[in-house]
Design a protein around this motif. Structure first.
Motif, short mmCIF file in Angstrom:
data_model
loop_
_atom_site.label_atom_id
_atom_site.label_comp_id
_atom_site.label_asym_id
_atom_site.label_seq_id
_atom_site.Cartn_x
_atom_site.Cartn_y
_atom_site.Cartn_z
N UNK A 48 0.83 -1.20 0.00
CA UNK A 48 0.00 0.00 0.00
C UNK A 48 0.87 1.26 0.00
N UNK A 49 1.91 1.26 0.82
CA UNK A 49 2.80 2.43 0.87
C UNK A 49 3.50 2.62 -0.48
N UNK A 50 3.97 1.53 -1.06
CA UNK A 50 4.66 1.62 -2.34
C UNK A 50 3.72 2.10 -3.45
N UNK A 51 2.49 1.61 -3.43
CA UNK A 51 1.55 1.96 -4.49
C UNK A 51 0.95 3.34 -4.36
N UNK A 52 1.10 3.98 -3.22
CA UNK A 52 0.54 5.33 -3.04
C UNK A 52 1.65 6.37 -2.86
N UNK A 53 2.42 6.27 -1.78
CA UNK A 53 3.43 7.29 -1.48
C UNK A 53 4.57 7.24 -2.49
N UNK A 54 5.14 6.06 -2.73
CA UNK A 54 6.24 5.97 -3.68
C UNK A 54 5.79 6.35 -5.09
N UNK A 55 4.59 5.93 -5.45
CA UNK A 55 4.08 6.27 -6.79
C UNK A 55 3.88 7.79 -6.90
N UNK A 56 3.32 8.40 -5.86
CA UNK A 56 3.13 9.85 -5.88
C UNK A 56 4.45 10.60 -5.95
N UNK A 57 5.46 10.13 -5.22
CA UNK A 57 6.77 10.77 -5.26
C UNK A 57 7.42 10.63 -6.63
N UNK A 58 7.24 9.48 -7.27
CA UNK A 58 7.77 9.29 -8.62
C UNK A 58 7.13 10.28 -9.59
N UNK A 59 5.82 10.46 -9.50
CA UNK A 59 5.13 11.42 -10.37
C UNK A 59 5.61 12.84 -10.09
N UNK A 60 5.81 13.17 -8.81
CA UNK A 60 6.27 14.51 -8.45
C UNK A 60 7.68 14.76 -8.99
N UNK A 61 8.55 13.76 -8.89
CA UNK A 61 9.91 13.92 -9.40
C UNK A 61 9.92 14.02 -10.92
N UNK A 62 9.07 13.24 -11.59
CA UNK A 62 8.98 13.33 -13.04
C UNK A 62 8.46 14.71 -13.47
N UNK A 63 7.49 15.24 -12.71
CA UNK A 63 6.98 16.57 -13.02
C UNK A 63 8.04 17.64 -12.82
N UNK A 64 8.82 17.52 -11.75
CA UNK A 64 9.90 18.49 -11.51
C UNK A 64 10.95 18.42 -12.60
N UNK A 66 10.42 17.48 -15.70
CA UNK A 66 9.84 18.07 -16.91
C UNK A 66 9.88 19.58 -16.89
N UNK A 67 9.81 20.18 -15.70
CA UNK A 67 9.86 21.64 -15.56
C UNK A 67 11.27 22.14 -15.31
N UNK A 68 12.24 21.24 -15.42
CA UNK A 68 13.66 21.57 -15.21
C UNK A 68 13.92 22.15 -13.82
N UNK A 69 13.24 21.59 -12.84
CA UNK A 69 13.45 21.97 -11.44
C UNK A 69 14.19 20.85 -10.72
N UNK A 70 14.81 21.18 -9.64
CA UNK A 70 15.55 20.18 -8.86
C UNK A 70 14.56 19.27 -8.12
N UNK A 71 14.80 17.98 -8.20
CA UNK A 71 13.98 17.01 -7.46
C UNK A 71 14.84 16.24 -6.45
#
Length: 310
Positions: A48-64, A66-71
């Motif tokens: 559950x933790x991997x499928x929610x928190x880790x997945x959300x962090x992966x999306x946040x890092x990918x978004x950062x 894409x915007x050329x921000x530090x992740x």
């Protein structure tokens, strides 16, 4: 990198939902034949933790990205959480009561760990996003004695209590003969006796790795210039957040045998102590992120004067 770890997180979420009967027909064969340890309370909470928190962090890092921000900060928190999740789960599988059910699919974890190690090295090699502070401002912040920094003083007290609780629970799982250890493991946290192995591994990791870090962190809050602390505080914050979620949830989960579940009489004290235990490293990481001047290396006097008159 993000694609691989996001896919793994999505698979874990599917496994957790299927084990809880919300969906069916996707991963049943793999869990039954390849990794039956995922059916334990700890395995389910980890999914559950991997499928929610880790997945959300992966999306946040990918978004950062894409915007050329530090992740980097997000990445270190994610790395600590994922490392703790993997190490406790794999070691628990090896030494716990279900070790006889290991299958060749267990070897699939090796390339996953290698990829995680490579990703962690890349994160640490990324340049830090240093704040634009003058040498005078850094020197002014680092000259403040501890009694003029009440927030740091309070945080040190919290970390001392966290370290004491870490040592105590480490002694409990090492079968300390003291009456207080015996009473705690039978009356307050019987999950520590569960032969699945995960709680014992977790407490030993806390004892041998988290405890030294807490003592070093106290030093880093008392004396300026410990530039290593911001990075490692993020890593440890992620690790403790994941560990406490899995440990606390497993202690209460119906898949944990009843003799090892937390008694109702001490439920609220158990919840409060474990939530506060997880809070200390999060507050430390937040302190390092919001006011990093105290932890920056002090500028050389000649360099400071040169910048002043530029």
């Amino acid at each position: 990198m993000f694609v691989v770890f996001s896919f793994a997180s999505a698979v874990d979420l599917i496994i957790a939902l299927e084990e809880d009967g919300i969906i069916s027909g996707f991963m049943e064969l793999y869990v039954r034949e390849g990794d039956p340890h995922l059916r334990t309370a700890h395995g389910l909470l980890t999914c559950y933790w991997d499928g929610t928190v880790h997945y959300g962090l992966c999306l946040a890092m990918a978004g950062a990205l894409g915007k050329r921000r530090s992740y980097r900060a997000l990445g270190l928190f994610w790395l600590g959480s994922l490392l703790m999740s993997a190490v406790v789960f794999l070691l628990g599988n090896l030494i716990g009561k279900y070790s006889s059910e290991l299958s060749p699919a267990f070897l699939l974890n090796l390339p996953y760990l290698l990829l995680l190690t490579w990703t962690g090295l890349r994160l640490f090699r990324q340049p830090r996003a240093l704040p634009s502070l003058s040498p005078e401002k850094i020197a002014e912040e680092q000259r403040k004695p501890l009694y003029q920094r009440p927030q740091d003083l309070l945080l040190i007290l919290i970390l001392i209590l966290t370290a004491a609780f870490t040592f105590f629970r480490g002694m409990v799982v090492l079968d300390c003969p003291a009456d207080s250890c015996f009473d705690y493991t039978y009356l307050h946290e019987p999950y520590l006796r569960d032969p699945v192995g995960y709680p014992k591994v977790q407490m030993l990791i806390y004892l041998f790795y988290l405890l030294p870090f807490l003592l070093l962190a106290i030093y880093g809050l008392a004396w300026p210039g410990c530039s290593w602390l911001p990075d490692w505080s993020l890593l440890v914050a992620g690790a403790v957040a994941q560990a406490q979620f899995a440990h606390l949830g497993s202690s209460l989960h119906s898949r944990t045998p009843f003799p090892y579940q937390t008694p109702d009489e001490v439920l609220w004290s158990f919840l409060l102590s474990n939530v506060l235990y997880a809070l200390g490293p999060q507050l430390l990481a937040l302190r390092c992120l919001r006011s990093p001047a105290f932890f920056l290396p002090a500028a050389a006097p000649g360099l400071a004067r040169a910048k002043k008159y530029q």
